[in-house]
Design an enzyme around this catalytic site. Structure first.
Site, mmCIF file in Angstrom:
data_model
loop_
_atom_site.group_PDB
_atom_site.id
_atom_site.type_symbol
_atom_site.label_atom_id
_atom_site.label_comp_id
_atom_site.label_asym_id
_atom_site.label_seq_id
_atom_site.Cartn_x
_atom_site.Cartn_y
_atom_site.Cartn_z
ATOM 1 N N ASN A 165 -2.418 -5.132 -5.853
ATOM 2 C CA ASN A 165 -1.641 -5.852 -6.861
ATOM 3 C C ASN A 165 -2.411 -5.907 -8.183
ATOM 4 O O ASN A 165 -3.290 -5.062 -8.425
ATOM 5 C CB ASN A 165 -1.212 -7.229 -6.364
ATOM 6 C CG ASN A 165 0.179 -7.562 -6.928
ATOM 7 O OD1 ASN A 165 0.317 -7.737 -8.127
ATOM 8 N ND2 ASN A 165 1.193 -7.563 -6.105
ATOM 9 N N ARG A 166 -2.092 -6.897 -9.010
ATOM 10 C CA ARG A 166 -2.534 -6.804 -10.403
ATOM 11 C C ARG A 166 -3.751 -7.692 -10.736
ATOM 12 O O ARG A 166 -3.958 -8.736 -10.120
ATOM 13 C CB ARG A 166 -1.364 -7.194 -11.320
ATOM 14 C CG ARG A 166 -0.273 -6.146 -11.293
ATOM 15 C CD ARG A 166 0.948 -6.557 -12.088
ATOM 16 N NE ARG A 166 1.911 -5.459 -12.131
ATOM 17 C CZ ARG A 166 2.767 -5.172 -11.139
ATOM 18 N NH1 ARG A 166 2.791 -5.924 -10.045
ATOM 19 N NH2 ARG A 166 3.591 -4.147 -11.230
ATOM 20 N N HIS B 81 -3.396 -2.000 -8.213
ATOM 21 C CA HIS B 81 -3.640 -1.254 -6.978
ATOM 22 C C HIS B 81 -4.854 -0.337 -7.033
ATOM 23 O O HIS B 81 -4.824 0.758 -6.469
ATOM 24 C CB HIS B 81 -2.409 -0.430 -6.614
ATOM 25 C CG HIS B 81 -1.229 -1.228 -6.187
ATOM 26 N ND1 HIS B 81 -1.313 -2.489 -5.675
ATOM 27 C CD2 HIS B 81 0.109 -0.931 -6.226
ATOM 28 C CE1 HIS B 81 -0.116 -2.943 -5.407
ATOM 29 N NE2 HIS B 81 0.771 -2.028 -5.708
ATOM 30 N N HIS C 184 0.872 -0.738 1.862
ATOM 31 C CA HIS C 184 2.005 -0.788 0.939
ATOM 32 C C HIS C 184 3.201 -0.005 1.486
ATOM 33 O O HIS C 184 3.867 0.732 0.751
ATOM 34 C CB HIS C 184 1.558 -0.197 -0.406
ATOM 35 C CG HIS C 184 2.374 -0.642 -1.574
ATOM 36 N ND1 HIS C 184 3.671 -0.257 -1.771
ATOM 37 C CD2 HIS C 184 2.073 -1.445 -2.608
ATOM 38 C CE1 HIS C 184 4.132 -0.790 -2.877
ATOM 39 N NE2 HIS C 184 3.183 -1.513 -3.415
ATOM 40 N N TYR D 174 6.859 0.959 2.584
ATOM 41 C CA TYR D 174 8.238 0.610 2.202
ATOM 42 C C TYR D 174 9.094 0.736 3.461
ATOM 43 O O TYR D 174 9.018 1.762 4.153
ATOM 44 C CB TYR D 174 8.782 1.597 1.172
ATOM 45 C CG TYR D 174 8.247 1.474 -0.231
ATOM 46 C CD1 TYR D 174 6.931 1.788 -0.537
ATOM 47 C CD2 TYR D 174 9.076 1.070 -1.274
ATOM 48 C CE1 TYR D 174 6.448 1.680 -1.840
ATOM 49 C CE2 TYR D 174 8.608 0.993 -2.581
ATOM 50 C CZ TYR D 174 7.302 1.291 -2.851
ATOM 51 O OH TYR D 174 6.830 1.196 -4.142
ATOM 52 N N ASP E 297 9.878 -9.412 -6.624
ATOM 53 C CA ASP E 297 8.572 -8.777 -6.731
ATOM 54 C C ASP E 297 7.559 -9.888 -6.930
ATOM 55 O O ASP E 297 6.944 -10.016 -7.992
ATOM 56 C CB ASP E 297 8.556 -7.794 -7.904
ATOM 57 C CG ASP E 297 7.290 -6.932 -7.889
ATOM 58 O OD1 ASP E 297 7.153 -6.074 -8.796
ATOM 59 O OD2 ASP E 297 6.456 -7.128 -6.979
ATOM 60 N N GLN F 112 3.303 -10.341 -0.739
ATOM 61 C CA GLN F 112 4.122 -9.856 -1.846
ATOM 62 C C GLN F 112 5.409 -9.308 -1.264
ATOM 63 O O GLN F 112 5.381 -8.410 -0.418
ATOM 64 C CB GLN F 112 3.394 -8.732 -2.606
ATOM 65 C CG GLN F 112 4.075 -8.286 -3.888
ATOM 66 C CD GLN F 112 3.758 -9.186 -5.069
ATOM 67 O OE1 GLN F 112 2.880 -10.036 -4.988
ATOM 68 N NE2 GLN F 112 4.444 -9.003 -6.158
ATOM 69 N N GLU G 82 3.565 -7.007 1.486
ATOM 70 C CA GLU G 82 2.125 -6.732 1.365
ATOM 71 C C GLU G 82 1.337 -8.037 1.539
ATOM 72 O O GLU G 82 1.357 -8.898 0.647
ATOM 73 C CB GLU G 82 1.828 -6.125 -0.006
ATOM 74 C CG GLU G 82 2.652 -4.898 -0.359
ATOM 75 C CD GLU G 82 2.920 -4.772 -1.851
ATOM 76 O OE1 GLU G 82 1.951 -4.624 -2.611
ATOM 77 O OE2 GLU G 82 4.107 -4.805 -2.247
HETATM 78 C C1 GLA Z 1 3.624 -3.699 -5.935
HETATM 79 C C2 GLA Z 1 3.992 -4.388 -7.227
HETATM 80 C C3 GLA Z 1 5.272 -3.827 -7.792
HETATM 81 C C4 GLA Z 1 5.171 -2.306 -7.924
HETATM 82 C C5 GLA Z 1 4.751 -1.694 -6.596
HETATM 83 C C6 GLA Z 1 4.469 -0.217 -6.700
HETATM 84 O O1 GLA Z 1 4.540 -4.002 -4.955
HETATM 85 O O2 GLA Z 1 4.136 -5.785 -6.994
HETATM 86 O O3 GLA Z 1 5.478 -4.401 -9.068
HETATM 87 O O4 GLA Z 1 4.196 -2.004 -8.906
HETATM 88 O O5 GLA Z 1 3.568 -2.284 -6.161
HETATM 89 O O6 GLA Z 1 5.476 0.453 -7.348
#
Ligand code: GLA
Length: 384
Positions: free
Chosen positions: A105-106, A131, A208, A210, A278, A318, A345
């Site tokens: 994440n950020r 990431h 991560h 999906y 998100d 997340q 996540e």
């Molecule tokens: C995480 C972030 C999203 C996006 C995905 C990758 O889930 O929270 O904003 O950046 O990664 O696309």
């Protein structure tokens, strides 16, 4: 000459397969090669209950999960690709199934400090770090791997490890990381993360993947239903960086304490690029011991009858609803449309390196002599 080379590679492939066939439900094959020629392997494993899983050494990636539906029909429920080039294509591969890090994440502005020393990471997501950064991020490294199986053959898996050198993607410290995927006969896929460092650093690893429980490539997740075990979440600004608040979900479209269809209130989350679900949720873990797994979320698809329970020992999860997906082509000829897959996540909170120490915010720093541990468990079953 060509005929000889073809024959030789067939022999090599077969010997890899045969070497791993002896009595094991875990097999190793060549998946492809990195641009520098380094081999990427795929490890395949089956449970004795209809599940099939594939793990790649590139990015310690979860590439395939086939599980039965209510009628016993299996489908692959995770996103991925058929070749290495697509996994390395940063435009196509929005972290499909990879282990992200060093910091998942950020991190605001890519900046943080430890003991008064400032660090500047890549700002690869608008003004922020996401990431683990760019080409040297963990998701783009080839990890070493070793398969295993329990004596009684009720669980099997693969342990992957990677040593991230001091300064890789500008992160401090040499960090030794292991990720162990274990699949048991209840179709529970447990991911154990462990890491140590020789210098104080920040770390937040997660998978991560999906998911679309109707089958990866199905057109939407809007009719999936989800429960998230959280009274609070961490609001974000328009760059998706946490504001520092821990806000109640009560009265908001983020209240998933009871099951709701994802599409039921998603339009209330606004419009524009990246709008939607998100968010990091502050998991209800009162009374849980450190390392104790609690249920973070339950996802179910009424149509197929498949259900996914996510358990973890982490404080956050997340829930990302695929708001950046753009119809890219993945494995087996599937395309991944906008909001056709979601991620769950498990993690510490986004931007914790800059907010740790604030009320309710977890520690992000790993120091020499400490061991980072994180369990993320994906339990596949049927709607109860
Ligand atoms: C995480 C972030 C999203 C996006 C995905 C990758 O889930 O929270 O904003 O950046 O990664 O696309």
């Amino acid at each position: 000459m060509l005929r000889f080379r073809v024959a030789l590679s067939a022999v090599v492939l077969t010997s890899i397969a045969l070497a791993s066939t002896a009595g094991a439900h875990v097999h190793a094959f060549k998946f492809g090669e990195m641009p520098d020629g380094q081999m990427v392997k795929v490890y395949t494993m089956k449970s004795n209950n209809g599940a099939y899983v594939e793990i790649l050494t590139l990015g310690a990636t979860l590439r395939k999960v086939e599980v039965p539906d209510k009628d016993g029909n299996v489908a692959d429920v995770v996103f991925g690709f058929d070749n290495v080039a697509d996994y390395l294509d940063a435009d196509k591969n929005q972290y499909f199934g990879v282990v992200v890090g060093r910091y998942g994440n950020r991190i605001a502005g890519g900046k943080f400090s430890i003991d008064g020393e400032e660090y500047q990471l890549a700002t690869n997501d608008g003004p922020n770090h996401l990431h683990g950064g760019g080409d040297q991020a963990l998701s783009r490294q080839v990890w070493k791997a070793k398969r295993f199986e329990s004596e009684d053959n009720t669980e099997r898996g693969v342990k992957l490890w990677y040593v991230s050198p001091d300064g890789e993607e500008n992160y401090p410290g040499e960090v030794t990381i292991s990720v162990t995927y274990t699949l048991n006969d209840k179709n529970e896929l447990r991911i154990d993360y462990e890491a140590t460092t020789d210098k104080a650093t920040v770390l937040n690893l997660t998978n991560h993947a999906y998911f679309n429980l109707r089958g990866a490539g199905s057109d939407t997740i809007n009719d999936h239903e989800i429960m998230i075990n959280a009274d609070r979440y961490t609001p974000v600004d328009d760059t998706l960086i946490t504001t520092g608040e821990l806000a109640p979900v009560e009265g908001t479209p983020l209240d998933f304490r009871e099951f709701h269809a994802i599409g039921e209130r998603v339009d209330e989350m606004g419009e524009g690029e990246g709008a939607g679900y998100d968010h990091n949720f502050v998991l209800n873990r009162e009374g849980a011991e450190q390392g104790e797994l609690t249920v973070a979320a339950v996802l179910r698809d009424p149509k197929s009858g498949r259900q996914l329970t996510v358990k973890t020992d982490q404080p956050g999860i997340q829930f990302y609803g695929g708001n950046f997906l753009k119809g890219q082509e993945g494995k087996d000829g599937k395309t991944y449309a906008y909001r056709s897959g979601l991620c769950l996540e498990t993690q510490i909170f986004p931007d914790s390196p800059n907010k740790q120490g604030e009320e309710g915010w977890p520690n992000a720093v790993l120091r020499p002599g400490e061991t980072y541990r994180h369990v993320q468990e994906y339990d596949f079953g049927l709607v109860e």
